[in-house]
Scaffold this motif. Sequence first.
Motif, PDB file in Angstrom:
ATOM      1  N   ILE A 162       0.843  -1.205   0.000  1.00 36.56           N
ATOM      2  CA  ILE A 162       0.000   0.000   0.000  1.00 36.56           C
ATOM      3  C   ILE A 162       0.873   1.247   0.000  1.00 36.56           C
ATOM      4  N   GLY A 163       1.905   1.255   0.857  1.00 34.73           N
ATOM      5  CA  GLY A 163       2.781   2.417   0.921  1.00 34.73           C
ATOM      6  C   GLY A 163       3.457   2.715  -0.396  1.00 34.73           C
ATOM      7  N   ALA A 164       3.834   1.658  -1.148  1.00 37.90           N
ATOM      8  CA  ALA A 164       4.493   1.882  -2.440  1.00 37.90           C
ATOM      9  C   ALA A 164       3.564   2.532  -3.456  1.00 37.90           C
ATOM     10  N   MET A 165       2.246   2.399  -3.256  1.00 37.41           N
ATOM     11  CA  MET A 165       1.282   2.977  -4.185  1.00 37.41           C
ATOM     12  C   MET A 165       0.894   4.414  -3.844  1.00 37.41           C
ATOM     13  N   LEU A 166       1.239   4.869  -2.654  1.00 34.90           N
ATOM     14  CA  LEU A 166       0.812   6.198  -2.228  1.00 34.90           C
ATOM     15  C   LEU A 166       1.740   7.267  -2.790  1.00 34.90           C
ATOM     16  N   PRO A 167       1.200   8.393  -3.238  1.00 35.01           N
ATOM     17  CA  PRO A 167       2.051   9.497  -3.682  1.00 35.01           C
ATOM     18  C   PRO A 167       2.593  10.278  -2.487  1.00 35.01           C
ATOM     19  N   TRP A 168       3.559  11.149  -2.771  1.00 35.94           N
ATOM     20  CA  TRP A 168       4.148  11.971  -1.720  1.00 35.94           C
ATOM     21  C   TRP A 168       3.172  13.048  -1.268  1.00 35.94           C
ATOM     22  N   LYS A 169       3.338  13.498  -0.054  1.00 34.58           N
ATOM     23  CA  LYS A 169       2.692  14.654   0.564  1.00 34.58           C
ATOM     24  C   LYS A 169       1.245  14.399   0.969  1.00 34.58           C
ATOM     25  N   ARG A 170       0.392  13.984   0.032  1.00 28.92           N
ATOM     26  CA  ARG A 170      -1.012  13.725   0.371  1.00 28.92           C
ATOM     27  C   ARG A 170      -1.526  12.658  -0.585  1.00 28.92           C
ATOM     28  N   ALA A 171      -2.309  11.718  -0.056  1.00 26.41           N
ATOM     29  CA  ALA A 171      -2.740  10.599  -0.897  1.00 26.41           C
ATOM     30  C   ALA A 171      -4.188  10.232  -0.599  1.00 26.41           C
ATOM     31  N   ASP A 172      -4.756   9.500  -1.532  1.00 24.74           N
ATOM     32  CA  ASP A 172      -6.095   8.930  -1.393  1.00 24.74           C
ATOM     33  C   ASP A 172      -5.932   7.430  -1.157  1.00 24.74           C
ATOM     34  N   LEU A 173      -6.211   6.992   0.070  1.00 28.00           N
ATOM     35  CA  LEU A 173      -6.001   5.589   0.421  1.00 28.00           C
ATOM     36  C   LEU A 173      -6.868   4.668  -0.420  1.00 28.00           C
ATOM     37  N   TRP A 174      -8.109   5.054  -0.660  1.00 28.68           N
ATOM     38  CA  TRP A 174      -9.013   4.194  -1.423  1.00 28.68           C
ATOM     39  C   TRP A 174      -8.521   4.019  -2.860  1.00 28.68           C
ATOM     40  N   ALA A 175      -7.976   5.075  -3.437  1.00 31.61           N
ATOM     41  CA  ALA A 175      -7.455   4.967  -4.804  1.00 31.61           C
ATOM     42  C   ALA A 175      -6.276   3.998  -4.857  1.00 31.61           C
ATOM     43  N   ALA A 176      -5.429   4.032  -3.834  1.00 28.44           N
ATOM     44  CA  ALA A 176      -4.295   3.101  -3.803  1.00 28.44           C
ATOM     45  C   ALA A 176      -4.780   1.662  -3.651  1.00 28.44           C
ATOM     46  N   LEU A 177      -5.785   1.443  -2.816  1.00 30.68           N
ATOM     47  CA  LEU A 177      -6.318   0.092  -2.627  1.00 30.68           C
ATOM     48  C   LEU A 177      -6.966  -0.430  -3.904  1.00 30.68           C
ATOM     49  N   GLN A 178      -7.611   0.450  -4.662  1.00 28.22           N
ATOM     50  CA  GLN A 178      -8.235   0.017  -5.915  1.00 28.22           C
ATOM     51  C   GLN A 178      -7.198  -0.502  -6.905  1.00 28.22           C
ATOM     52  N   ARG A 179      -6.010   0.078  -6.886  1.00 27.01           N
ATOM     53  CA  ARG A 179      -4.964  -0.385  -7.798  1.00 27.01           C
ATOM     54  C   ARG A 179      -4.337  -1.689  -7.332  1.00 27.01           C
ATOM     55  N   LEU A 180      -4.661  -2.105  -6.121  1.00 27.77           N
ATOM     56  CA  LEU A 180      -4.121  -3.352  -5.579  1.00 27.77           C
ATOM     57  C   LEU A 180      -5.174  -4.446  -5.479  1.00 27.77           C
ATOM     58  N   TRP A 181      -6.328  -4.258  -6.135  1.00 31.06           N
ATOM     59  CA  TRP A 181      -7.404  -5.215  -5.934  1.00 31.06           C
ATOM     60  C   TRP A 181      -7.015  -6.614  -6.400  1.00 31.06           C
ATOM     61  N   TRP A 182      -6.270  -6.690  -7.514  1.00 33.18           N
ATOM     62  CA  TRP A 182      -5.927  -8.016  -8.032  1.00 33.18           C
ATOM     63  C   TRP A 182      -4.859  -8.680  -7.176  1.00 33.18           C
ATOM     64  N   ALA A 183      -4.030  -7.893  -6.475  1.00 30.25           N
ATOM     65  CA  ALA A 183      -3.091  -8.481  -5.527  1.00 30.25           C
ATOM     66  C   ALA A 183      -3.842  -9.061  -4.336  1.00 30.25           C
ATOM     67  N   ALA A 184      -4.886  -8.348  -3.882  1.00 29.14           N
ATOM     68  CA  ALA A 184      -5.683  -8.851  -2.766  1.00 29.14           C
ATOM     69  C   ALA A 184      -6.412 -10.129  -3.157  1.00 29.14           C
ATOM     70  N   VAL A 185      -6.968 -10.166  -4.382  1.00 34.68           N
ATOM     71  CA  VAL A 185      -7.670 -11.375  -4.841  1.00 34.68           C
ATOM     72  C   VAL A 185      -6.701 -12.550  -4.924  1.00 34.68           C
ATOM     73  N   ALA A 186      -5.525 -12.324  -5.474  1.00 32.33           N
ATOM     74  CA  ALA A 186      -4.533 -13.392  -5.586  1.00 32.33           C
ATOM     75  C   ALA A 186      -4.136 -13.911  -4.215  1.00 32.33           C
ATOM     76  N   ALA A 187      -3.959 -13.006  -3.253  1.00 30.67           N
ATOM     77  CA  ALA A 187      -3.578 -13.424  -1.905  1.00 30.67           C
ATOM     78  C   ALA A 187      -4.667 -14.267  -1.260  1.00 30.67           C
ATOM     79  N   LEU A 188      -5.918 -13.861  -1.439  1.00 30.87           N
ATOM     80  CA  LEU A 188      -7.027 -14.630  -0.855  1.00 30.87           C
ATOM     81  C   LEU A 188      -7.163 -15.994  -1.511  1.00 30.87           C
ATOM     82  N   VAL A 189      -6.942 -16.063  -2.818  1.00 34.75           N
ATOM     83  CA  VAL A 189      -7.015 -17.357  -3.511  1.00 34.75           C
ATOM     84  C   VAL A 189      -5.917 -18.290  -3.005  1.00 34.75           C
ATOM     85  N   ILE A 190      -4.688 -17.781  -2.874  1.00 28.87           N
ATOM     86  CA  ILE A 190      -3.582 -18.601  -2.362  1.00 28.87           C
ATOM     87  C   ILE A 190      -3.884 -19.067  -0.946  1.00 28.87           C
ATOM     88  N   GLY A 191      -4.402 -18.171  -0.111  1.00 33.34           N
ATOM     89  CA  GLY A 191      -4.758 -18.566   1.252  1.00 33.34           C
ATOM     90  C   GLY A 191      -5.843 -19.627   1.272  1.00 33.34           C
TER      91      GLY A 191
END
Length: 652
Positions: free
Chosen positions: A407-436
């Motif tokens: 999540i931190g790697a997706m955030l821009p400097w100074k001010r960020a939108d957490l939800w926007a960063a999470l949206q770009r990681l949705w497929w990583a979250a799906v892959a993690a849940l499938v592996i689990g």
Amino acid sequence: MIPELGHFALALACVLAVVQSVLPVVGAERRDARLMGTAGPLAFGQLVAIGTAFGCLAWAYLVNDTTVSNVVANSHSAKPLIYKLSGTWGNHEGSMVLWVLILSVCGAAVAAFGRGLPTALKARVIGVLGWVAVGFLLFILFTSNPFTRIWPPPMDGRGLNPVLQDPGLAMHPPTLYFGYVGYAVTFAFALAALLEGRVDAAWGRWVRPWALGAWCFLTVGITMGSWWAYYELGWGGYWFWDPVENASLLPWLAGTALLHSAIVVEKRDTLKVWSVLLAILAFAMSLLGTFLVRSGVLNSVHAFANDPSRGIFILALLMVYVAGAFALFAWRAPRLSPTGIFAPISREGALVLNNLLLCSIAAVVLAGTLWPMFADILTGAKISVGPPFFNTATAPLAIPLVIAMPIGAMLPWKRADLWAALQRLWWAAVAALVIGFLALVVAGYPVWPVLGMTLAAWLVVGAAADIADRTGLFRRPAQAWRRAIALPRAAWGAAIAHGAVGISIAGVAGMGVATDTLVQLEPGQSTRLAGYEWRMDGLSDVTGANYRARRVTVTVLQDGKVIAVLTPERRTFIVDNQTTAEAAIHTNALRDLYAVLGEERGTAAVLRLHHNPFAPWIWFGGLAMAFGGMLSLSDRRMRVAAPAPKAATVPA
């Protein structure tokens, strides 16, 4: 005569280090260019002197000079050449000479490659390195002289500890020491900045390569040490929370936090106090590790020495260096006010969270490592703090750290939108849940290994998502390849290192479902473990270069097909009559088949057999982390004071 030359060279190096610690610093305070100009020649002179001393000690080992007590205690003429050479640093005295040699190499490197540094800062850095060298050279000369003569000389030496006669361990101390001493350089930069009263973005750019280089070497050193313990000690594990293992982990944790904090100093001109404090802490943890290994206050299979006088000397050095540094920090820190402002949800905020969690884990490890010593002093109770405590106490801190990394790697400097960063990681979250889900339902893993596999997939796919986002793989796929080529190597290195952490976590999770058994087998008998048939075929005698061994042949079959033939041994070294167990390992990169020979009972043999899923991933991940760091270090922008490329001239 050669040992006397080495001893003289050490004394000369100490004198040069004293001068190096005074003249450049005084010159920087007075703005005297002549005095500041002495820093480089003194650093190179110290390197030549210590290099001469180390060469003399290595020569004594190579020719088996039994008039030198250090050679008698740690070598023998029958040893293979590689272990004669590694015996130079495979003992307390020699390892300290290696320590100061690497320190002098770093000082000379600052002098040679720091041409873009401000003259006053460069002089102060080299001067502080001189202070550090003085303490350790005095320690060697007064308590750990490697050139002490013995008379009359014995016919031969007593040999090197058999568990140290291993190619992997021959390279383990040098890589580890390059990591430790690298943090001496960042420590010197921190003190030089405090003396000058200024920390800015340029300081962060100069410190970052040293912090990254030290981190890479320390990562390789820890990985090699863990691998050595896995196959050489025959315990079948990868990490035992031994005090000396913890001693190398502590500076790694502080150094990891420093590396990320220096990024913020360079990019955003903030977290200055954090960075200076972490630079001091990383070196303090290195000194503490030296104290724990050499004082004998804590028992460890890795300990070099058990000498209270040496421990007191190192403790005094620790107090002088660290207490002095913290006193200077307390005096100067108010002047290091940050100029960059950032919101809590931002990349800066994520890196602050990273630092807090890493430092909290380090505090837990430090408390668990030192508590047996304090309990003994305060109450006289002999206690031990083992894996149950460390695993239970560090897991609640490590889990949110791992979750936050992509999540931190997706955030821009100074001010960020957490939800926007999470949206770009949705497929990583799906892959993690499938592996689990697959680990839980299909493989039937327990809860902790399932959580480990899930987090591992989250990190690996999250690192891939970071690269995909930077290259616009899903937004502009036609341009993705061109953007990937143009992507800075530092970005690739960071993604590889983060993904490699996930690979190591997957290996640790796999070891959580490892199975083992202890059996006694006659030739021709077999047992079953993890779906394999393990058949004992017989015992035989083997003669090595300087040992005799009993070897057992174990054939591993699956459905009647031979999968592997394992030949574990019990070696008896002729010189010192010590016995070691040599594990036999067969790997296919997904699992290890692991066998250790125990006692013999007539024609029968006692065998300890292990099936370790994903075990190789632990060390592959560690090496991949270091590779990612080295790739980042190769980025031109990471070089100290590298000038920016000139823009192309555009016609009016």
